[in-house]
Design a protein around this motif. Structure first.
Motif, PDB file in Angstrom:
ATOM      1  N   LEU A   1      61.620  79.575   9.237  1.00 40.27           N
ATOM      2  CA  LEU A   1      60.244  79.832   9.648  1.00 40.27           C
ATOM      3  C   LEU A   1      60.124  79.729  11.154  1.00 40.27           C
ATOM      4  CD1 LEU A   1      57.991  77.947   7.039  1.00 40.27           C
ATOM      5  CD2 LEU A   1      58.244  80.411   7.334  1.00 40.27           C
ATOM      6  N   GLU A   2      59.164  80.458  11.690  1.00 40.97           N
ATOM      7  CA  GLU A   2      58.888  80.404  13.118  1.00 40.97           C
ATOM      8  C   GLU A   2      57.724  79.452  13.362  1.00 40.97           C
ATOM      9  OE1 GLU A   2      57.142  83.875  14.967  1.00 40.97           O
ATOM     10  OE2 GLU A   2      58.505  83.697  16.678  1.00 40.97           O
ATOM     11  N   GLY A   3      57.879  78.553  14.323  1.00 38.76           N
ATOM     12  CA  GLY A   3      56.822  77.599  14.633  1.00 38.76           C
ATOM     13  C   GLY A   3      56.973  77.023  16.012  1.00 38.76           C
ATOM     14  N   ALA A   4      55.868  76.460  16.502  1.00 39.23           N
ATOM     15  CA  ALA A   4      55.905  75.864  17.834  1.00 39.23           C
ATOM     16  C   ALA A   4      56.780  74.626  17.852  1.00 39.23           C
ATOM     17  CB  ALA A   4      54.484  75.526  18.298  1.00 39.23           C
ATOM     18  N   THR A   5      56.661  73.785  16.825  1.00 40.67           N
ATOM     19  CA  THR A   5      57.453  72.557  16.717  1.00 40.67           C
ATOM     20  C   THR A   5      57.886  72.375  15.271  1.00 40.67           C
ATOM     21  OG1 THR A   5      55.507  71.185  16.296  1.00 40.67           O
ATOM     22  CG2 THR A   5      56.149  71.486  18.609  1.00 40.67           C
ATOM     23  N   ALA A   6      58.761  71.389  15.066  1.00 44.13           N
ATOM     24  CA  ALA A   6      59.175  71.066  13.707  1.00 44.13           C
ATOM     25  C   ALA A   6      57.988  70.566  12.893  1.00 44.13           C
ATOM     26  CB  ALA A   6      60.289  70.031  13.738  1.00 44.13           C
ATOM     27  N   GLY A   7      57.073  69.825  13.546  1.00 47.22           N
ATOM     28  CA  GLY A   7      55.884  69.357  12.842  1.00 47.22           C
ATOM     29  C   GLY A   7      54.999  70.493  12.387  1.00 47.22           C
ATOM     30  N   ALA A   8      54.879  71.541  13.220  1.00 49.84           N
ATOM     31  CA  ALA A   8      54.072  72.699  12.832  1.00 49.84           C
ATOM     32  C   ALA A   8      54.684  73.411  11.636  1.00 49.84           C
ATOM     33  CB  ALA A   8      53.936  73.655  14.014  1.00 49.84           C
TER      34      ALA A   8
ATOM     35  N   GLN B   1      57.214  69.310  22.845  1.00 46.21           N
ATOM     36  CA  GLN B   1      58.169  68.630  21.968  1.00 46.21           C
ATOM     37  C   GLN B   1      58.552  67.272  22.539  1.00 46.21           C
ATOM     38  OE1 GLN B   1      61.430  71.353  21.469  1.00 46.21           O
ATOM     39  NE2 GLN B   1      60.362  72.625  19.975  1.00 46.21           N
ATOM     40  N   SER B   2      58.703  67.207  23.849  1.00 44.28           N
ATOM     41  CA  SER B   2      59.039  65.933  24.479  1.00 44.28           C
ATOM     42  C   SER B   2      57.914  64.923  24.322  1.00 44.28           C
ATOM     43  CB  SER B   2      59.346  66.164  25.964  1.00 44.28           C
ATOM     44  OG  SER B   2      59.675  64.946  26.603  1.00 44.28           O
ATOM     45  N   LEU B   3      56.667  65.387  24.453  1.00 46.70           N
ATOM     46  CA  LEU B   3      55.528  64.492  24.241  1.00 46.70           C
ATOM     47  C   LEU B   3      55.449  64.043  22.778  1.00 46.70           C
ATOM     48  CD1 LEU B   3      52.746  66.238  26.379  1.00 46.70           C
ATOM     49  CD2 LEU B   3      53.857  64.053  26.852  1.00 46.70           C
ATOM     50  N   ASP B   4      55.799  64.945  21.858  1.00 48.29           N
ATOM     51  CA  ASP B   4      55.819  64.590  20.431  1.00 48.29           C
ATOM     52  C   ASP B   4      56.814  63.471  20.143  1.00 48.29           C
ATOM     53  OD1 ASP B   4      53.835  66.047  19.222  1.00 48.29           O
ATOM     54  OD2 ASP B   4      55.082  67.844  18.966  1.00 48.29           O
ATOM     55  N   SER B   5      57.901  63.448  20.905  1.00 46.57           N
ATOM     56  CA  SER B   5      58.924  62.422  20.683  1.00 46.57           C
ATOM     57  C   SER B   5      58.576  61.085  21.327  1.00 46.57           C
ATOM     58  CB  SER B   5      60.275  62.914  21.221  1.00 46.57           C
ATOM     59  OG  SER B   5      60.222  63.086  22.634  1.00 46.57           O
ATOM     60  N   GLY B   6      57.431  61.022  22.015  1.00 47.88           N
ATOM     61  CA  GLY B   6      56.981  59.753  22.568  1.00 47.88           C
ATOM     62  C   GLY B   6      57.155  59.590  24.055  1.00 47.88           C
ATOM     63  N   ARG B   7      57.627  60.614  24.751  1.00 43.11           N
ATOM     64  CA  ARG B   7      57.797  60.494  26.203  1.00 43.11           C
ATOM     65  C   ARG B   7      56.460  60.678  26.923  1.00 43.11           C
ATOM     66  NH1 ARG B   7      62.328  63.837  24.925  1.00 43.11           N
ATOM     67  NH2 ARG B   7      64.317  62.762  25.199  1.00 43.11           N
ATOM     68  N   GLU B   8      56.407  60.170  28.148  1.00 47.37           N
ATOM     69  CA  GLU B   8      55.234  60.380  28.978  1.00 47.37           C
ATOM     70  C   GLU B   8      55.248  61.789  29.551  1.00 47.37           C
ATOM     71  OE1 GLU B   8      55.498  57.368  31.908  1.00 47.37           O
ATOM     72  OE2 GLU B   8      54.758  55.757  30.603  1.00 47.37           O
ATOM     73  N   LEU B   9      54.098  62.229  30.061  1.00 45.89           N
ATOM     74  CA  LEU B   9      53.998  63.584  30.591  1.00 45.89           C
ATOM     75  C   LEU B   9      54.906  63.774  31.796  1.00 45.89           C
ATOM     76  CD1 LEU B   9      52.686  66.380  30.615  1.00 45.89           C
ATOM     77  CD2 LEU B   9      50.833  65.427  31.998  1.00 45.89           C
ATOM     78  N   SER B  10      54.966  62.789  32.681  1.00 48.77           N
ATOM     79  CA  SER B  10      55.805  62.921  33.876  1.00 48.77           C
ATOM     80  C   SER B  10      57.274  63.057  33.501  1.00 48.77           C
ATOM     81  CB  SER B  10      55.602  61.719  34.804  1.00 48.77           C
ATOM     82  OG  SER B  10      55.890  60.508  34.123  1.00 48.77           O
ATOM     83  N   LEU B  11      57.716  62.294  32.494  1.00 49.30           N
ATOM     84  CA  LEU B  11      59.113  62.395  32.050  1.00 49.30           C
ATOM     85  C   LEU B  11      59.361  63.720  31.340  1.00 49.30           C
ATOM     86  CD1 LEU B  11      59.719  58.771  30.711  1.00 49.30           C
ATOM     87  CD2 LEU B  11      60.408  59.744  32.909  1.00 49.30           C
ATOM     88  N   SER B  12      58.366  64.213  30.637  1.00 49.61           N
ATOM     89  CA  SER B  12      58.515  65.506  29.957  1.00 49.61           C
ATOM     90  C   SER B  12      58.624  66.639  30.967  1.00 49.61           C
ATOM     91  CB  SER B  12      57.326  65.736  29.021  1.00 49.61           C
ATOM     92  OG  SER B  12      57.234  64.712  28.057  1.00 49.61           O
ATOM     93  N   LEU B  13      57.799  66.579  32.022  1.00 47.88           N
ATOM     94  CA  LEU B  13      57.884  67.599  33.075  1.00 47.88           C
ATOM     95  C   LEU B  13      59.186  67.481  33.857  1.00 47.88           C
ATOM     96  CD1 LEU B  13      54.229  67.471  34.472  1.00 47.88           C
ATOM     97  CD2 LEU B  13      55.174  69.092  32.824  1.00 47.88           C
ATOM     98  N   ALA B  14      59.721  66.262  33.967  1.00 43.40           N
ATOM     99  CA  ALA B  14      60.961  66.053  34.726  1.00 43.40           C
ATOM    100  C   ALA B  14      62.156  66.711  34.060  1.00 43.40           C
ATOM    101  CB  ALA B  14      61.220  64.559  34.902  1.00 43.40           C
TER     102      ALA B  14
END
Length: 411
Positions: free
Chosen positions: A20-27, A114-127
């Motif tokens: 299936l096609e989806g934005a994330t595994a949760g979707a 996806q990085s935010l879904d895994s619990g990271r902060e926004l700054s770390l996700s953008l990094a």
């Protein structure tokens, strides 16, 4: 959107598998539950190189779009608007991903979600995308997370990025005209030496007389170009690529950035534009609550000039030793007395960020003025250069004809 391979059980307890096609595994899990399938395993589906457009059979991957400055600029503005309106950050990112036109930016936003879904902060996700978001950008986002003023930080970053884009566009437009004229003169010299002078040389050889020195030099240079043009082309190409490789090294970029500041006329424009970028970045960082030492560290990575960045890093080292901003600015040797006076006033009054913003505005005004008067400053140099070139050609070509005319009159 990416594809996910899933494995689960339907309402009858039978194994159901597929992609299936989806934005994330949760979707994808939500879609399966909606279909009455209980997911057991969901993992990213492997993509073949050909299907992905990166194989040898397809050239699409070679021309994959990249995230440019405008994408980050719009992202910052839209994030400010959405967060200020109370939209949750995950929903905001999802909306931006759907509305983004650039596929590369869609992929970046997908990975950030996806990085935010895994619990990271926004700054770390953008990094996770250092080619898209600069260290200065990440530092500002981190400050926004710590202070709870993330929407304000995004607005300030939008203004800062718009200012940087303006400066870069202005500098490019300033250097475009002289570069075009110099290139046109070089092309004219090549055409004259390959087509014009050889035609006159054949005529001059029929005179049977000694030619003037200037004519002999022109003919000799023309013969050299005709005989060695493959070597000259290879030499210029090798020199160009060697120069590109050299400026990518640390010492090479430092030396070239220093030379750029000393180029007549264009150098002062580049210097003022670079210092305007420094002052604006420093003002933005300090206004957002970034400590001065960290602000100087981040600003050194945003000035886009290795020589000025080295001066900023020395200013940071001086501040770490307990020196004042004014003293370290004087030691840097890149600021004018007026700017140093403004820094002194800002440091004494505790409004250094306001003074830095005024310095940035002042440099920006000076850059705009320099660009408006650029043509007037360059015209004398171009006229003199063209005059010298025409004089050399005239002396080399017409002196033999003049001598021939005098001989014919005597006869």
């Amino acid at each position: 959107m990416p594809n996910f391979a899933y494995r689960g059980r339907n309402a009858a307890g039978e194994i159901a598998e597929g992609i299936l096609e989806g934005a994330t595994a949760g979707a994808v899990a939500d879609l399966l539950v909606g279909k009455g399938v209980t997911p057991i395993e969901i993992r990213p589906a492997p993509v073949s190189p050909v299907a992905d457009g990166r194989g040898w059979g397809s050239g699409i991957g070679w021309f994959k779009p990249e995230v440019d400055h405008m994408d980050v600029l719009l992202f910052s503005r839209q994030m400010h608007t959405l967060l200020r309106s109370g939209v949750p950050i995950m929903r905001a990112l999802a909306g931006l991903q759907e509305s983004s036109i650039n596929p590369a930016m869609k992929d970046v936003l997908q990975d950030v979600r996806q990085s935010l879904d895994s619990g990271r902060e926004l700054s770390l996700s953008l990094a996770r995308h250092p080619k898209v978001f600069s260290p200065f950008y990440l530092s500002m986002v981190r400050v926004g997370e710590m202070t709870g003023r993330l929407e304000e930080v995004f607005l300030r970053m939008f203004d800062h990025l718009a200012f940087e884009r303006f400066i870069q566009d202005q500098v490019k437009s300033a250097l475009r005209y002289p570069s075009f004229v110099v290139a046109a003169m070089a092309i004219a010299i090549v055409i004259v030496n390959i087509f014009v002078i050889p035609a006159f040389a054949r005529v001059f050889k029929g005179f049977g007389a000694e030619l003037p020195l200037m004519t002999r030099l022109l003919i000799g240079f023309s013969d050299f170009m005709l005989a060695w043009w493959p070597g000259l082309m290879l030499g210029f190409a090798a020199a160009f690529f060697a120069f590109r490789v050299w400026i990518r090294t640390g010492p090479g970029r430092h030396a070239w950035d220093r030379v750029k500041l000393k180029i007549p006329i264009a150098g002062k424009i580049v210097r003022k534009a670079t210092l305007a970028r420094f002052a604006a970045s420093f003002a933005l960082a300090t206004r957002s609550g970034v400590p001065i030492i960290q602000a100087l560290t981040n600003v050194a990575e945003t000035v886009n000039n290795a020589y000025i960045a080295d001066k900023v890093e020395k200013m940071r080292d001086g501040v770490e030793r307990g020196e004042s901003i004014l003293r370290t600015s004087i030691a840097a040797g890149v600021f004018t007395p007026v700017v140093l006076q403004m820094i002194a006033v800002g440091e004494e009054s505790g409004a250094l960020d306001d003074m830095m913003k005024e310095i940035a505005d002042m440099y920006q005004s000076e850059v705009e003025y320099e660009l408006k008067t650029l043509a007037q400053q360059i015209e004398p140099i171009l006229i003199v250069s063209l005059g010298i070139m025409v004089l050399i050609l005239a002396l080399g070509i017409f002196l033999p004809l003049w001598d021939l005319g005098k001989v014919a009159i005597k006869k």
